[in-house]
Design a protein around this motif. Structure first.
Motif, mmCIF file in Angstrom:
data_model
loop_
_atom_site.group_PDB
_atom_site.id
_atom_site.type_symbol
_atom_site.label_atom_id
_atom_site.label_comp_id
_atom_site.label_asym_id
_atom_site.label_seq_id
_atom_site.Cartn_x
_atom_site.Cartn_y
_atom_site.Cartn_z
ATOM 1 N N ASP A 1 1.217 5.784 -2.716
ATOM 2 C CA ASP A 1 -0.233 5.636 -2.766
ATOM 3 C C ASP A 1 -0.845 6.389 -1.598
ATOM 4 O OD1 ASP A 1 -2.842 4.894 -2.850
ATOM 5 O OD2 ASP A 1 -2.492 2.740 -2.608
ATOM 6 N N ALA A 2 -1.435 7.517 -1.901
ATOM 7 C CA ALA A 2 -2.015 8.340 -0.841
ATOM 8 C C ALA A 2 -3.231 7.658 -0.206
ATOM 9 C CB ALA A 2 -2.412 9.704 -1.404
ATOM 10 N N HIS A 3 -3.730 6.599 -0.860
ATOM 11 C CA HIS A 3 -4.915 5.901 -0.331
ATOM 12 C C HIS A 3 -4.564 4.633 0.429
ATOM 13 C CE1 HIS A 3 -7.134 8.694 -2.691
ATOM 14 N NE2 HIS A 3 -6.736 8.194 -3.841
ATOM 15 N N LEU A 4 -3.305 4.474 0.690
ATOM 16 C CA LEU A 4 -2.847 3.263 1.372
ATOM 17 C C LEU A 4 -3.577 3.059 2.700
ATOM 18 C CD1 LEU A 4 -0.401 1.392 0.584
ATOM 19 C CD2 LEU A 4 0.850 2.550 2.415
ATOM 20 N N PHE A 5 -3.920 1.801 2.975
ATOM 21 C CA PHE A 5 -4.524 1.470 4.260
ATOM 22 C C PHE A 5 -3.471 1.478 5.369
ATOM 23 C CE2 PHE A 5 -7.874 -0.381 1.679
ATOM 24 C CZ PHE A 5 -9.000 -0.211 2.457
ATOM 25 N N HIS A 6 -3.929 1.632 6.598
ATOM 26 C CA HIS A 6 -2.982 1.430 7.685
ATOM 27 C C HIS A 6 -2.721 -0.067 7.811
ATOM 28 C CE1 HIS A 6 -6.969 1.343 9.658
ATOM 29 N NE2 HIS A 6 -6.445 0.388 10.398
ATOM 30 N N THR A 7 -1.528 -0.375 8.209
ATOM 31 C CA THR A 7 -1.083 -1.771 8.213
ATOM 32 C C THR A 7 -1.758 -2.567 9.327
ATOM 33 O OG1 THR A 7 1.036 -0.878 7.544
ATOM 34 C CG2 THR A 7 0.994 -3.205 8.179
ATOM 35 N N ILE A 8 -2.164 -3.765 8.982
ATOM 36 C CA ILE A 8 -2.665 -4.688 10.011
ATOM 37 C C ILE A 8 -1.834 -5.947 9.942
ATOM 38 C CG2 ILE A 8 -4.613 -6.171 10.630
ATOM 39 C CD1 ILE A 8 -6.409 -3.863 10.264
ATOM 40 N N GLY A 9 -1.323 -6.350 11.072
ATOM 41 C CA GLY A 9 -0.450 -7.526 11.083
ATOM 42 C C GLY A 9 0.945 -7.158 10.586
ATOM 43 N N VAL A 10 1.582 -8.086 9.930
ATOM 44 C CA VAL A 10 2.910 -7.811 9.386
ATOM 45 C C VAL A 10 2.938 -8.126 7.900
ATOM 46 C CG1 VAL A 10 4.199 -8.224 11.503
ATOM 47 C CG2 VAL A 10 3.725 -10.112 9.969
ATOM 48 N N GLU A 11 3.742 -7.374 7.205
ATOM 49 C CA GLU A 11 3.897 -7.590 5.773
ATOM 50 C C GLU A 11 5.374 -7.473 5.445
ATOM 51 O OE1 GLU A 11 1.550 -4.556 3.909
ATOM 52 O OE2 GLU A 11 -0.304 -5.282 4.832
#
Ligand SMILES: Nc1nc2c(ncn2[C@@H]2O[C@H](COP(=O)(O)OP(=O)(O)O)[C@@H](O)[C@H]2O)c(=O)[nH]1
Ligand SMILES: [Mg+2]
Lengths: 639, 202
Positions: free
Chosen positions: B33-43
């Motif tokens: 997904d080229a539109h992926l958000f930058h990660t916040i927190g942990v997943e």
């Protein structure tokens, strides 16, 4: 025991001395009271204290706990084979005279509450769940009640503490549906991993795991026999607990738990949302010079329905405090001119840094590199930021860079691009967006600071609110090592920006910026979402990881109007309480002046009534009813 | 034997923007997904797979890279069975930082025998033409730092992503075999990672 209870009043001076023990019998925790042989001799009355102090000793030597516990178990093992067979229910008052008459035992799982009274010495009254018979009151003339309660607290969850006006404390307790799955002796004697594991998996024990003393106790025990075996989620949670230290404080307070006073919250009122404020209505709130009028009404309307999109560009500037509400159109134009100059002056600062300079300025370099990366990963499906050469991306970048110049100490921290994006989208103007962003950042600043104090504070506040609103759920989370509510991190850091659709974020934010209906309304929004998810979480028995995953995956599945409705309902519910604990009032900004400050409330369906207060502790916990018959029962929770 | 499923915790570490989230998503959902958000927190995401006849559930953890979030990121290192050190071949700085990520991991994961811990190194964005880090450089680093397996991946076109995760699993299983067991999911982890502070009173 003072047998001269009011009922018979005959043996006025009689004292029955005895000893009180907490015993683990095949995984069932039993409290036993046995009178001494020559009970009738008042000179022996110190024995209750004396013997319970042996429990004390056991409790107070952390290093040796396991051994002492073992001894306790071993020495009473055989006796307890017998005693265990005689349950309290069948033998509430064993026949005859002397010692057996006053002896009693009960399983802690049958215990409903303990009332603690002070009268120069402490005495305890136990109430059982299914028995109308009250056990004899135990008087601790020689002290030791605290220690006894501390010890007992290992085996029961004290769900709340009620203080009544005459200094009576009622501890409502809960024991797990299961008895302690593995008796301590098995656990300590056996290195078998399966056993240890079962023990660790046992919900009760994990419940206890939330109480640090117990955790330590269990782990101390482990250390002696085997290397430490903490499940990773537990380790993770422990470490998070160190990072978010505020919650620990609760455990320090006398008598070992935090006291938060509150009363019954009553039912949650249903509220309805309204239509967004139209452009027409907005202009109606302006005087000829352009000053906004009837601000409280305006705020209220925005709170109830938000704004239609056409109004946002102007209204947000007021809501965020960039424009003063009472400024005239002329004044605002002048303000904008000044702010434009100021903005470009700061923009020029980073724009004019040469490559050479930047090479020697690692902080600026790092900010720039982070901003470039994040701008490319912020709302890229939104028409304003999609595609490769979208001017929206350049603006997002430039404003963030300029913000670094505005506040170089903070600079750029991940998450800030999420806060700016909707503002820029609405403003469609670099300068206005920047200053609105500055205002928003004033509110959010602490979240992004080095120590992330804002995040820690909010997590602690949220925890306080959740305990008031839904102790059962909070206890569940705590039992799953999730009491720190870490899983709400993203919600709080960027105010639900990633949880809601873009349009819903706009709605939520404008509602929040009205400052209504109370301070920190966003925490009630958290509570509202959690309220909707708790059933699933508890029914599926989610653990630490699953809770985190579940919450993360709510993203884009939430309905903003439903959430706002519920959150407002919660605020009314809390507000209508007359005896809110200070901790809660101060989080929500309710004045402590409760006397008649809300004269309109008594008739409303959710106003607290004296009759409701009697089951003050029942909130959120089905099997807790009885606390105190006093009107102003105050409640605390153990954490 | 085949009925047993092991749960393995794998963590992706590396500078922001090197493609950790993209790699995880590529592997688990097979999408980029080229539109992926930058990660916040942990997943984290789970993925079931079979490696050499072993059923494994991989629990892949992805975190946000910025320094500021360190204190809320590092607790999640605990209990990791493998660490995927990730850089981007078009970003030399991310390569230079590998050592720091390794150090941070070892410190916070409380790894007892760092020399034996299974790291795997990923050089991502293989599809990009302007490379800043050569394959040789990267291989050399891996060799010098503990003979780690090195994979050049592309989350964008899926090159080597699955292979790298499978290798990670193999490394972990090899470790486990040395200490002699493959344990069912529900008892996983209990046999490892004693705490340094553990005192012994026996
Ligand atoms: N060309 C290319 N771009 C990638 C690749 N992997 C990730 N990206 C892009 O690099 C940026 C950062 O990726 P992300 O997964 O968010 O990195 P993270 O911060 O390490 O999680 C995004 O814009 C991705 O689209 C890849 O293999 N090839
Ligand atoms: Mg990421």
């Amino acid at each position: 025991i003072h047998p001269s209870s009011d009922e018979d009043g005959i043996e006025q001076d009689l004292l029955v001395s005895g000893s009180l023990r907490i015993i683990d019998k095949d995984g069932e925790i039993i409290v036993e009271y046995r009178p001494l042989e020559d009970t009738v001799d008042p000179s022996n009355m110190l024995c209750a204290g004396k013997d319970s102090s042996s429990v004390v000793e056991w409790a107070q030597c952390p290093g040796e706990r396991s051994h002492q516990l073992l001894e306790t178990q071993q020495s009473y093992e055989t006796e307890w084979d017998m005693v265990n067979a005689v349950s309290f229910k069948r033998k509430p008052c064993p026949n005859g005279e002397g010692e057996s008459r006053w002896a009693f035992t009960f399983s802690v799982s049958d215990l409903r509450s303990i009332t603690v009274k002070e009268e120069g010495w402490t005495f305890l009254i136990f109430k059982l769940k299914e028995s109308s018979t009250t056990l004899p009151t135990l008087h601790f003339h020689q002290g030791g009640s605290r220690e006894f309660l501390d010890s007992l607290r290992r085996f029961v969850c004290v769900l709340c503490v009620c203080r009544t006006p005459d200094d009576e404390t009622c501890l409502i307790v809960s024991t797990p549906n299961k008895a302690l799955s593995q008796s301590f002796e098995n656990l300590l004697d056996d290195n078998n991993f399966g056993l240890v594991h079962k023990f660790k998996k046992d919900p009760y024990v994990t419940t206890l795991g939330g109480f640090s003393k117990v955790t330590n106790y269990i782990f101390d025990a482990f250390r002696g026999t085997e290397e430490q075996h903490q499940r990773p989620p537990e380790e993770v949670a422990d470490l998070l607990g160190e990072v978010i230290p505020g919650l620990e404080i609760n455990q320090q307070e006398e008598p070992g738990f935090e006291v938060i006073t509150r009363i019954d919250l009553g039912t949650r009122p249903q509220v309805t949302r309204r239509e967004p404020l139209s452009a027409d209505d907005w202009t109606k709130h302006q005087d000829p010079e352009g000053r906004m009028i009837q601000i409280p009404h305006l705020r209220q309307v925005i709170f109830k329905g938000g704004l239609c999109h056409a109004v946002r560009k102007e209204a947000w500037k007021f809501l965020l405090g960039y424009f003063p509400w009472d400024s005239t159109l002329e004044e605002r134009k002048a303000l904008q001119r000044n702010k434009t100059d100021e903005y470009f002056r700061m923009k020029l600062q980073w724009k004019s840094v040469s490559e050479e300079q930047e090479r020697r300025n690692s902080r600026l370099r790092d900010y720039r590199s982070l901003i470039e990366k994040d701008v490319n990963r912020t709302d890229r499906t939104n028409r304003f930021y999609e595609g490769i050469d979208n001017p929206g991306l350049v603006l997002l970048h430039d404003i963030l860079m300029t913000y670094c110049m505005y506040d170089f100490d903070l600079g750029y921290v991940q998450g800030m691009s999420d806060l700016l994006s909707p503002i820029l989208y609405v403003m469609e103007n670099e300068v206005d967006a920047f200053w609105c962003f500055v205002s928003f950042m004033d509110q959010m600043h602490q979240n992004f600071e080095e120590q992330m104090q804002g995040m820690k504070t909010q997590l602690i506040q949220l925890s306080t609110l959740l305990r008031l609103l839904d102790l059962a759920f909070w206890n569940y989370l705590e039992s799953q090592d999730s009491g720190y509510l870490y899983f709400c991190f993203r919600w709080l850091l960027i105010r639900f920006k990633r949880e809601l659709s873009f349009q819903d974020v706009l709605r939520l934010w404008e509602v929040m910026w009205t400052g209504l209906p109370c301070q920190n309304f966003h925490l009630l929004v958290c509570c509202a979402i959690l309220d909707s998810e708790k059933q699933k979480i508890m029914e599926e028995n989610y653990g630490f990881n699953e809770i985190l995953k579940h919450i993360n995956e709510l993203s884009m599945k939430l309905d903003i109007e439903e959430i706002l409705q519920k959150a407002e309902g919660i605020s009314l519910q809390i507000k209508s309480c007359k005896d809110l604990p200070d901790s809660v009032s101060s989080i929500l900004g309710f004045t402590s002046d409760v006397s008649g400050s809300e004269p309109s409330n008594p008739g409303s369906p959710w106003a607290p009534r004296a009759t409701q207060r009697q089951d003050a502790c029942s909130n959120g916990h089905g099997h807790l009813r009885e606390t105190s018959s006093h009107n102003s029962c105050k409640v605390a929770f153990i954490s | 034997m085949t009925t047993k499923t092991s749960l393995l915790k794998v963590i992706l570490l590396g500078d922001g923007g090197v493609g950790k989230s993209s790699i995880m998503n590529r592997y688990v959902t097979n999408k980029f997904d080229a539109h992926l958000f930058h990660t916040i927190g942990v997943e984290f995401l789970n993925k079931d797979l079979e490696v050499d006849g072993h059923q494994v559930t991989l629990q892949i953890w992805d975190t946000a890279g910025q320094e500021r979030f360190r204190s809320l990121r590092t607790p999640f290192y605990r209990g990791s069975d493998c660490c995927l050190l990730t850089f981007s071949v078009d970003d030399n700085q991310s390569f230079l930082n590998l050592g720091n990520w390794k150090k941070e991991f070892i410190y916070y994961a409380d790894v007892k025998e760092p020399e034996k811990f299974p790291f795997v190194v990923l050089g991502n964005k293989l599809d990009v033409t302007e490379r800043q880090v050569s394959t040789e450089e990267a291989q050399q680093w891996c060799q010098e730092n503990g003979d780690y397996p090195y994979y050049e991946t592309s989350a964008k076109d899926a090159t080597n992503v699955a292979v790298a995760f499978e290798e990670a699993v193999r490394r972990v299983l090899a470790m486990d075999e040395r200490t002699d067991h493959l344990i069912p999911t529900d008892t996983v982890k209990l046999h490892r990672k004693p705490r340094s502070a553990a005192t012994c009173c026996s």
